[in-house]
Design a protein around this motif. Structure first.
Motif, PDB file in Angstrom:
ATOM      1  N   ILE A  75     -50.656 -32.855  10.434  1.00  0.00           N
ATOM      2  CA  ILE A  75     -50.829 -32.598   8.990  1.00  0.00           C
ATOM      3  C   ILE A  75     -52.084 -33.352   8.549  1.00  0.00           C
ATOM      4  N   ALA A  96     -51.646 -39.295   7.063  1.00  0.00           N
ATOM      5  CA  ALA A  96     -50.183 -39.373   7.164  1.00  0.00           C
ATOM      6  C   ALA A  96     -49.771 -40.303   8.302  1.00  0.00           C
ATOM      7  N   GLY A  97     -48.709 -41.045   8.080  1.00  0.00           N
ATOM      8  CA  GLY A  97     -48.189 -41.931   9.110  1.00  0.00           C
ATOM      9  C   GLY A  97     -47.715 -41.169  10.336  1.00  0.00           C
ATOM     10  N   VAL A  98     -47.227 -39.945  10.122  1.00  0.00           N
ATOM     11  CA  VAL A  98     -46.704 -39.180  11.255  1.00  0.00           C
ATOM     12  C   VAL A  98     -47.833 -38.745  12.197  1.00  0.00           C
ATOM     13  N   TRP A 116     -47.031 -33.687   0.357  1.00  0.00           N
ATOM     14  CA  TRP A 116     -46.045 -33.473   1.417  1.00  0.00           C
ATOM     15  C   TRP A 116     -44.820 -32.858   0.740  1.00  0.00           C
ATOM     16  N   THR A 122     -41.666 -33.311   0.956  1.00  0.00           N
ATOM     17  CA  THR A 122     -40.705 -34.304   0.473  1.00  0.00           C
ATOM     18  C   THR A 122     -41.150 -34.912  -0.857  1.00  0.00           C
ATOM     19  N   GLU A 123     -42.411 -35.240  -0.942  1.00  0.00           N
ATOM     20  CA  GLU A 123     -42.921 -35.954  -2.106  1.00  0.00           C
ATOM     21  C   GLU A 123     -43.204 -35.011  -3.283  1.00  0.00           C
ATOM     22  N   TRP A 130     -42.998 -44.602   2.686  1.00  0.00           N
ATOM     23  CA  TRP A 130     -42.013 -44.589   3.784  1.00  0.00           C
ATOM     24  C   TRP A 130     -42.118 -45.917   4.524  1.00  0.00           C
ATOM     25  N   THR A 147     -43.609 -45.995   8.645  1.00  0.00           N
ATOM     26  CA  THR A 147     -44.646 -44.972   8.504  1.00  0.00           C
ATOM     27  C   THR A 147     -45.881 -45.468   7.762  1.00  0.00           C
ATOM     28  N   HIS A 148     -45.662 -46.162   6.661  1.00  0.00           N
ATOM     29  CA  HIS A 148     -46.793 -46.613   5.845  1.00  0.00           C
ATOM     30  C   HIS A 148     -47.011 -48.119   5.934  1.00  0.00           C
ATOM     31  N   LEU A 208     -39.315 -39.651  11.540  1.00  0.00           N
ATOM     32  CA  LEU A 208     -40.454 -38.874  12.028  1.00  0.00           C
ATOM     33  C   LEU A 208     -40.215 -38.468  13.478  1.00  0.00           C
TER      34      LEU A 208
HETATM   35  N1  PBE Z   1     -44.628 -37.641   5.868  1.00  0.00           N
HETATM   36  C1  PBE Z   1     -43.880 -37.331   4.675  1.00  0.00           C
HETATM   37  C2  PBE Z   1     -45.473 -38.762   5.418  1.00  0.00           C
HETATM   38  C3  PBE Z   1     -44.585 -39.581   4.623  1.00  0.00           C
HETATM   39  C4  PBE Z   1     -43.816 -38.563   3.874  1.00  0.00           C
HETATM   40  C5  PBE Z   1     -43.688 -38.039   6.900  1.00  0.00           C
HETATM   41  C6  PBE Z   1     -45.407 -36.501   6.251  1.00  0.00           C
HETATM   42  C7  PBE Z   1     -46.336 -39.473   6.447  1.00  0.00           C
HETATM   43  O1  PBE Z   1     -46.245 -39.144   7.617  1.00  0.00           O
HETATM   44  O2  PBE Z   1     -47.128 -40.344   6.075  1.00  0.00           O
END
Ligand code: PBE
Length: 268
Positions: free
Chosen positions: A17, A21-23, A174, A176-177, A221, A225-226, A250
């Protein structure tokens, strides 16, 4: 290792993505952790990823995406998250609400509502799925509120109304957000706020709340993630804690018809 090797067929590409993004960072970490040096993560956007996933599934083709849950894709499609014995994608975590310094004194009513905001993965899924099925984002958020008025009343109970004070919510587009931020925006509007939502890159979202350009976000997250953004900026904003507790995760995600179960299977 077991399973088909999909490297050549997929041109050794994981469909990612946005770069912030953390993922995506976690997928790049997995390439290191599992010695997958032939593989790369292609960055684009959350919307482009779900589009590619949808068309791969329509054609019953293989695809590997950077996935996360909660997310409507698990409702809409039969998917699996690849096992991650090296734990590159970390443990299940929470989504936190973060506000700028000074919000508690400048806008105590908004601060209190944001502090109260908490829901479940099931709630978030309901909003996301409706948006995915074609309902406008604001309308889907309003429908969820209408169906869960008792939950929302718990977030606003005893909070006095304000008279059109402006508040800016930062978010990243995203799925979710988009869901959470629209719900929170409508609830703040019901308290009398004049709410603006601004979508931006992940690093800009954290920076905007840290330097006070944005008032709040509901999209952090943590702890995994963040982690990097948060470690840099946590002294400059207020973390109000989880709005979705321990149900976020994730992982590399594939259609269930693929003959692969673990990230380890990607190694030739
Ligand atoms: N996501 C959705 C974000 C956090 C919310 C998992 C794509 C990320 O990867 O940073």
């Amino acid at each position: 290792t077991a399973g088909t090797n999909y490297g050549e067929e997929l041109d050794y590409t994981i469909t990612g993505i946005d770069a912030g993004a953390g993922v995506v960072a976690a997928a790049e970490r997995a390439i290191e952790d599992y010695d997958l040096e032939d593989w790369n993560v292609q960055t684009s956007s959350g919307a482009a990823m779900t589009q590619e996933l949808t068309s791969a599934i329509e054609n019953e083709e293989p695809i590997i995406v950077t996935g996360w849950t909660p997310h409507w894709k698990f409702e809409a499609f039969d998917l699996k998250i690849l096992d991650d014995p090296e734990n590159s994608f970390g443990e299940a975590e929470s989504i936190h609400t973060i506000v700028r310094e000074g919000l508690s004194s400048d806008m105590p009513e908004a601060h209190e509502m944001l502090d109260n905001f908490a829901w479940t993965a099931e709630d978030m899924d309901a909003v996301m799925l409706e948006i995915h099925e074609g309902t406008d984002e604001v309308e889907a958020a309003q429908n969820w509120i209408d169906e869960n008025q008792d939950v929302v009343d718990g977030w606003t109970e005893g909070i006095p109304e304000v008279d059109g004070d402006e508040i800016l919510l930062a978010y990243v587009a995203w799925d979710t957000e988009i869901a959470s931020t629209n719900v929170v925006a409508l609830v703040l509007e019901s308290l009398g706020y004049d709410v603006s939502m601004s979508s931006m890159e992940a690093n800009i979202m954290f920076t905007a709340v840290a330097n006070g350009d944005a008032d709040a976000m509901v999209a952090a997250w943590l702890p995994g993630t963040h982690e990097d953004y948060h470690a840099q900026m946590e002294d400059q904003y207020e973390d109000l804690g989880p709005n979705l507790d321990g149900e976020a995760a994730l992982g590399l995600t594939v259609p269930a018809y693929m003959d692969i179960d673990s990230i380890e299977d990607l190694k030739e």
